[in-house]
Scaffold this motif. Structure first.
Motif, PDB file in Angstrom:
ATOM      1  N   LEU A 188      28.852  38.720  38.877  1.00  0.00           N
ATOM      2  CA  LEU A 188      30.127  39.113  39.471  1.00  0.00           C
ATOM      3  C   LEU A 188      31.080  39.695  38.429  1.00  0.00           C
ATOM      4  O   LEU A 188      31.819  40.656  38.718  1.00  0.00           O
ATOM      5  CB  LEU A 188      30.766  37.897  40.150  1.00  0.00           C
ATOM      6  CG  LEU A 188      32.016  38.146  40.994  1.00  0.00           C
ATOM      7  CD1 LEU A 188      31.742  39.179  42.076  1.00  0.00           C
ATOM      8  CD2 LEU A 188      32.506  36.844  41.607  1.00  0.00           C
ATOM      9  N   THR A 223      32.632  43.459  38.401  1.00  0.00           N
ATOM     10  CA  THR A 223      34.077  43.674  38.369  1.00  0.00           C
ATOM     11  C   THR A 223      34.501  44.548  37.192  1.00  0.00           C
ATOM     12  O   THR A 223      35.329  45.459  37.334  1.00  0.00           O
ATOM     13  CB  THR A 223      34.816  42.331  38.305  1.00  0.00           C
ATOM     14  OG1 THR A 223      34.431  41.528  39.432  1.00  0.00           O
ATOM     15  CG2 THR A 223      36.319  42.534  38.329  1.00  0.00           C
ATOM     16  N   LYS A 226      31.098  49.867  37.359  1.00  0.00           N
ATOM     17  CA  LYS A 226      31.740  48.885  38.229  1.00  0.00           C
ATOM     18  C   LYS A 226      31.341  49.139  39.676  1.00  0.00           C
ATOM     19  O   LYS A 226      31.106  50.277  40.074  1.00  0.00           O
ATOM     20  CB  LYS A 226      33.259  48.969  38.102  1.00  0.00           C
ATOM     21  CG  LYS A 226      33.792  48.787  36.698  1.00  0.00           C
ATOM     22  CD  LYS A 226      35.299  48.961  36.691  1.00  0.00           C
ATOM     23  CE  LYS A 226      35.857  48.843  35.289  1.00  0.00           C
ATOM     24  NZ  LYS A 226      37.342  49.029  35.259  1.00  0.00           N
ATOM     25  N   THR A 227      31.273  48.078  40.429  1.00  0.00           N
ATOM     26  CA  THR A 227      31.023  48.216  41.865  1.00  0.00           C
ATOM     27  C   THR A 227      32.168  47.621  42.698  1.00  0.00           C
ATOM     28  O   THR A 227      32.324  47.971  43.863  1.00  0.00           O
ATOM     29  CB  THR A 227      29.707  47.526  42.269  1.00  0.00           C
ATOM     30  OG1 THR A 227      29.752  46.154  41.853  1.00  0.00           O
ATOM     31  CG2 THR A 227      28.515  48.212  41.610  1.00  0.00           C
ATOM     32  N   CYS A 228      32.948  46.743  42.086  1.00  0.00           N
ATOM     33  CA  CYS A 228      34.023  46.092  42.832  1.00  0.00           C
ATOM     34  C   CYS A 228      35.176  47.043  43.143  1.00  0.00           C
ATOM     35  O   CYS A 228      35.982  46.759  44.039  1.00  0.00           O
ATOM     36  CB  CYS A 228      34.546  44.877  42.057  1.00  0.00           C
ATOM     37  SG  CYS A 228      33.420  43.464  42.092  1.00  0.00           S
ATOM     38  N   ASP A 240      35.410  46.470  47.423  1.00  0.00           N
ATOM     39  CA  ASP A 240      36.429  45.478  47.108  1.00  0.00           C
ATOM     40  C   ASP A 240      36.353  44.247  48.007  1.00  0.00           C
ATOM     41  O   ASP A 240      36.513  43.107  47.545  1.00  0.00           O
ATOM     42  CB  ASP A 240      37.814  46.113  47.181  1.00  0.00           C
ATOM     43  CG  ASP A 240      38.065  46.786  48.534  1.00  0.00           C
ATOM     44  OD1 ASP A 240      37.073  47.088  49.244  1.00  0.00           O
ATOM     45  OD2 ASP A 240      39.238  47.008  48.885  1.00  0.00           O
ATOM     46  N   CYS A 276      33.458  42.010  46.919  1.00  0.00           N
ATOM     47  CA  CYS A 276      33.756  41.264  45.697  1.00  0.00           C
ATOM     48  C   CYS A 276      34.779  40.161  45.934  1.00  0.00           C
ATOM     49  O   CYS A 276      34.705  39.099  45.308  1.00  0.00           O
ATOM     50  CB  CYS A 276      34.258  42.229  44.618  1.00  0.00           C
ATOM     51  SG  CYS A 276      32.953  43.264  43.927  1.00  0.00           S
ATOM     52  N   ARG A 277      35.726  40.384  46.827  1.00  0.00           N
ATOM     53  CA  ARG A 277      36.689  39.335  47.135  1.00  0.00           C
ATOM     54  C   ARG A 277      35.996  38.118  47.736  1.00  0.00           C
ATOM     55  O   ARG A 277      36.322  36.976  47.404  1.00  0.00           O
ATOM     56  CB  ARG A 277      37.768  39.863  48.095  1.00  0.00           C
ATOM     57  CG  ARG A 277      38.797  40.765  47.448  1.00  0.00           C
ATOM     58  CD  ARG A 277      40.048  40.887  48.327  1.00  0.00           C
ATOM     59  NE  ARG A 277      39.739  41.346  49.674  1.00  0.00           N
ATOM     60  CZ  ARG A 277      39.720  42.612  50.049  1.00  0.00           C
ATOM     61  NH1 ARG A 277      39.976  43.568  49.153  1.00  0.00           N
ATOM     62  NH2 ARG A 277      39.454  42.948  51.301  1.00  0.00           N
ATOM     63  N   TRP A 285      34.108  36.402  44.875  1.00  0.00           N
ATOM     64  CA  TRP A 285      34.998  35.656  43.992  1.00  0.00           C
ATOM     65  C   TRP A 285      35.485  34.370  44.674  1.00  0.00           C
ATOM     66  O   TRP A 285      35.616  33.319  44.023  1.00  0.00           O
ATOM     67  CB  TRP A 285      36.197  36.509  43.581  1.00  0.00           C
ATOM     68  CG  TRP A 285      35.945  37.387  42.398  1.00  0.00           C
ATOM     69  CD1 TRP A 285      35.916  38.753  42.363  1.00  0.00           C
ATOM     70  CD2 TRP A 285      35.684  36.951  41.059  1.00  0.00           C
ATOM     71  NE1 TRP A 285      35.659  39.208  41.095  1.00  0.00           N
ATOM     72  CE2 TRP A 285      35.515  38.118  40.273  1.00  0.00           C
ATOM     73  CE3 TRP A 285      35.583  35.713  40.449  1.00  0.00           C
ATOM     74  CZ2 TRP A 285      35.245  38.057  38.908  1.00  0.00           C
ATOM     75  CZ3 TRP A 285      35.302  35.653  39.087  1.00  0.00           C
ATOM     76  CH2 TRP A 285      35.140  36.807  38.341  1.00  0.00           C
TER      77      TRP A 285
END
Length: 202
Positions: free
Chosen positions: A148, A152, A162-164, A168, A171-172, A175
């Motif tokens: 992760l 990020t 980056k992929t986040c 988004d 990734c949220r 996280w």
């Protein structure tokens, strides 16, 4: 001195000695009661944290399941989808979360039943399984967290992008699940500590 004068004196001495023994026994009973109460409090605290852990890992697993996100690539006229099944680390974390979820439910029942019966041999075995589950959850959480962080921040040296910044929402969710897993690990640590206290108490 007459025999009548000696007998009351002997009776008084006997009563004093008996009273002393009674006081000592009463003190032992109070200590035993206090230790029993401490053991009960440790058991209740352990059960409360197990219940909290149960819901924590459940929510963390659901968050991963709902992390799928599809993004339209306007420049190429295509769509890209990111979901946990594309990452082995996230699948590993999800599998461990469900394992801990089932284990916590069974451990709650067993801890309540055998704890009330005072079966410390079984509680000791349960404590060992707690340590195993803690290690497993910490391993899965650390693995998912490493992936992760790369998603990020990326890694310019290895040219990992980056992929986040694109996915988004995905990734949220990850996280959030990662944070809940960290919290679950801390709960497991406290469970081990309280369970050990309940077992040690006579």
């Amino acid at each position: 001195m007459s025999t009548e004068e000696l007998l009351p004196a002997a009776a008084d001495t006997s009563s004093v000695e008996t009273g002393g023994v009674s006081n000592v026994m009463g003190g032992d009973d109070e200590v035993a009661a206090a230790q029993s109460q401490l053991s009960f409090i440790s058991l209740v605290a352990s059960l409360g944290m197990r219940k909290l852990l149960f819901w924590t890992v459940f929510v963390a697993a659901i968050v991963i399941h709902t992390s799928k996100q599809t993004v339209d690539d306007i420049s190429h006229g295509t769509s890209k989808t990111s979901k946990y099944t594309q990452y082995s680390s996230y699948k590993y974390l999800l599998s461990v979360l469900w394992i801990v979820f089932v284990y916590t439910f069974l451990a709650c029942l067993a801890s309540f039943f055998y704890g009330r019966l005072g079966n410390k041999a079984f509680l000791l075995k349960l404590l060992r399984w707690d340590a195993i589950m803690l290690t497993l959850l910490a391993s899965a959480t650390g693995t998912a967290g490493a992936v992760l962080i790369i998603a990020t921040n990326g890694n310019s040296q290895d040219e990992w992008s980056k992929t986040c910044n694109v996915f988004d929402k995905f990734c949220r969710h990850m996280w959030a699940s990662f944070g809940l897993s960290i919290f679950g690990c801390s709960l497991f640590v406290w469970i081990v500590v309280y369970s050990a206290g309940a077992i040690r108490a006579p």
